[in-house]
Design an enzyme around this catalytic site. Structure first.
Site, PDB file in Angstrom:
ATOM      1  CG  ASN A 207      -0.196  -0.036   2.513  1.00 41.49           C
ATOM      2  OD1 ASN A 207       0.446   0.934   2.878  1.00 41.49           O
ATOM      3  ND2 ASN A 207      -0.240  -1.168   3.216  1.00 41.49           N
ATOM      4  N   PRO A 302      -2.695 -12.105   9.710  1.00 38.09           N
ATOM      5  CG  PRO A 302      -0.762 -12.485  10.957  1.00 38.09           C
ATOM      6  CD  PRO A 302      -1.330 -12.623   9.576  1.00 38.09           C
ATOM      7  CE  LYS A 335     -10.116   0.503  11.207  1.00 37.76           C
ATOM      8  NZ  LYS A 335      -9.448   1.287  10.179  1.00 37.76           N
TER       9      LYS A 335
HETATM   10  N1  CTP Z   1      -3.202  -3.477  11.919  1.00 42.52           N
HETATM   11  C1  CTP Z   1      -2.504  -4.588  12.330  1.00 42.52           C
HETATM   12  N2  CTP Z   1      -2.598  -5.742  11.586  1.00 42.52           N
HETATM   13  C2  CTP Z   1      -3.345  -5.787  10.471  1.00 42.52           C
HETATM   14  C3  CTP Z   1      -4.053  -4.639  10.061  1.00 42.52           C
HETATM   15  C4  CTP Z   1      -3.953  -3.496  10.816  1.00 42.52           C
HETATM   16  O1  CTP Z   1      -1.809  -4.560  13.331  1.00 42.52           O
HETATM   17  N3  CTP Z   1      -3.412  -6.914   9.776  1.00 42.52           N
HETATM   18  C5  CTP Z   1      -3.106  -2.246  12.761  1.00 42.52           C
HETATM   19  C6  CTP Z   1      -2.511  -1.040  12.066  1.00 42.52           C
HETATM   20  O2  CTP Z   1      -1.112  -0.962  12.292  1.00 42.52           O
HETATM   21  C7  CTP Z   1      -3.231   0.118  12.738  1.00 42.52           C
HETATM   22  C8  CTP Z   1      -4.584  -0.445  13.110  1.00 42.52           C
HETATM   23  O3  CTP Z   1      -4.425  -1.872  13.104  1.00 42.52           O
HETATM   24  O4  CTP Z   1      -2.583   0.547  13.923  1.00 42.52           O
HETATM   25  C9  CTP Z   1      -5.704  -0.075  12.174  1.00 42.52           C
HETATM   26  O5  CTP Z   1      -5.318  -0.419  10.842  1.00 42.52           O
HETATM   27  P1  CTP Z   1      -6.243  -0.085   9.620  1.00 42.52           P
HETATM   28  O6  CTP Z   1      -5.581  -0.562   8.387  1.00 42.52           O
HETATM   29  O7  CTP Z   1      -6.691   1.350   9.699  1.00 42.52           O
HETATM   30  O8  CTP Z   1      -7.539  -0.931   9.916  1.00 42.52           O
HETATM   31  P2  CTP Z   1      -7.908  -2.439   9.779  1.00 42.52           P
HETATM   32  O9  CTP Z   1      -8.018  -3.015  11.150  1.00 42.52           O
HETATM   33  O10 CTP Z   1      -6.984  -3.145   8.842  1.00 42.52           O
HETATM   34  O11 CTP Z   1      -9.369  -2.347   9.176  1.00 42.52           O
HETATM   35  P3  CTP Z   1      -9.854  -1.796   7.723  1.00 42.52           P
HETATM   36  O12 CTP Z   1      -8.733  -2.117   6.757  1.00 42.52           O
HETATM   37  O13 CTP Z   1     -11.072  -2.585   7.472  1.00 42.52           O
HETATM   38  O14 CTP Z   1     -10.094  -0.332   7.890  1.00 42.52           O
END
Ligand code: CTP
Length: 390
Positions: A207, A302, A335
């Site tokens: 990303n 994960p 979250k």
């Molecule tokens: N995060 C993580 N592991 C993942 C995905 C996210 O530890 N597999 C952590 C990111 O580092 C961040 C937080 O979770 O601190 C939120 O990440 P974000 O990408 O905004 O959200 P997601 O939980 O992945 O949900 P979505 O993509 O549906 O918004």
């Protein structure tokens, strides 16, 4: 402008790297500092005094008798919030470690009662010589700070240790000496960067995160007194000064590295943009275009932060980030609860491409603090101060 209202004295000594002092002056000024320069007499053989007078708008002193009163070496030592000797030659290190005050620079050093920052620069053999190393050990033992030289091709044509450290790292050492130590004694784990999920040796899903915010957080956490481990997915950024760096590529590797350090950490800052999915299969050979059109199936990675939240101990503070394209607060709150966080920093999605950052810090008890639009370095300080200076 993290050095606003700070007075920084730079001491230049007689090394070929003396010209890099100009860059250091400019960088510290850009960060808001008032800068003065003193030079050893031999430094003037490499760069003219006038250059530094023009850059700083201040007089440049060399002999201990220089200045209006002859006592300027005492006054300048009092004036400086930080004193950086960069480049520092073997001779200057030797003189200062022996308490010799026969020029302006080493007289200031003797009159300076806080930690001096030394950035040595010299030929490798001179640097590794036991005389120089003993002097460094002695000065370090007295609490002075060393920004170690880099390795590489030296002006003398030899390869090895002795190149003046990166100017950014010298700046970070200055930050370390002037920032309040609100994270003193804390072990801080920071993650940064976008993970890469390979489906062949050279191709991957990722990303747009640059990793900048995570690197700034690690840098400021160290400068604020923290013992910092930075677990980083691939980025183009230089590792901050003083921080222990652990490099990973994929989300699974990041998961393992984070779990290894989790019990050690008092504070976890999960800033990495972790890929939620990875290719279900991996080809050890490059996928060829003349074969059948490949279909890349994905499977979930994960959720590292969710697992951290599950394993969180009472005395740990866990901070997550949420970059959202819509309903920023609502999604961030979800979250925060789901991942059992103490704080979440919510920001609009354009944070990935922008140099600046704005958003909101939300705490588990419902408090919200707006983060004004500012550069990422200032934003990192703002976030950490708001959370830990309470
Ligand atoms: N995060 C993580 N592991 C993942 C995905 C996210 O530890 N597999 C952590 C990111 O580092 C961040 C937080 O979770 O601190 C939120 O990440 P974000 O990408 O905004 O959200 P997601 O939980 O992945 O949900 P979505 O993509 O549906 O918004």
């Amino acid at each position: 402008m993290l050095l606003k209202n700070k007075n920084i004295l730079i001491g230049i000594t007689g090394s070929i790297a003396a010209y890099k002092g100009c860059e250091l002056v400019r960088l510290l000024q850009k960060k808001g500092a008032t800068v003065r320069v003193c030079m050893t007499p031999s430094a003037k053989e490499f760069v003219g005094e006038l250059t530094f007078r023009a850059l700083t708008g201040e007089e440049v002193l060399s002999d201990w008798k220089d200045g209006k009163t002859g006592l300027e070496h005492i006054f300048w030592a009092r004036w400086a919030d930080a004193f950086v000797v960069a480049p520092a030659t073997a001779t200057t290190l030797g003189k200062i470690s022996s308490g010799i005050a026969d020029n302006f620079l080493n007289s200031v050093a003797l009159a300076y009662d806080r930690s001096i920052i030394f950035a040595p620069a010299m030929n490798t053999k001179m640097y590794t010589n036991p005389a120089t190393q003993e002097n460094i050990k002695k000065l370090s033992g007295w609490g002075h700070i060393f920004v170690e030289p880099d390795s590489g091709e030296l002006a003398c044509g030899e390869e090895g240790e002795g190149k003046l450290a990166d100017i950014e790292h010298i700046y970070e050492a200055v930050l370390y000496t002037v920032l309040p130590k609100f994270l003193k004694g804390k072990k801080v784990l920071v993650t940064a960067g976008a993970t890469r999920e390979h489906f062949d040796p050279i191709r991957y899903i990722t990303n747009a995160s640059s990793g900048q915010m995570g690197y700034q957080l690690a840098k400021i956490a160290y400068a604020a007194g923290g013992d910092v481990v930075l677990i980083s997915a691939p980025t183009c950024l230089k590792k901050p000064y003083g921080v222990k760096a652990v490099d990973v590529v994929s989300a699974q590797e990041m998961f393992s590295a984070v779990m290894e350090y989790l019990d050690w950490a008092d504070v976890v800052i999960m800033n990495s943009a972790v890929a939620d999915f990875r290719p279900a299969s991996y080809s050890s050979q490059k996928l060829k275009k003349d074969k059948e059109q490949p279909i890349i199936e994905l499977k979930p990675n994960p959720d590292i932060l969710e697992e951290i939240g599950r394993r969180k101990k009472k005395n740990q503070t866990v901070i997550g980030f949420a970059a959202e394209s819509e309903n920023i607060i609502e999604n961030a709150l979800k979250k925060l609860k789901k991942k059992n966080l103490d704080f979440i920093v919510a920001n609009p999605l354009d944070v990935f491409s922008k140099k600046s950052h704005k958003g909101v810090i939300i705490s588990a008890d419902g408090n919200r603090i707006e983060i004004p639009d500012m550069d990422k370095e200032s934003s990192a300080l703002f976030i950490l101060e708001k959370i830990f200076k309470r």
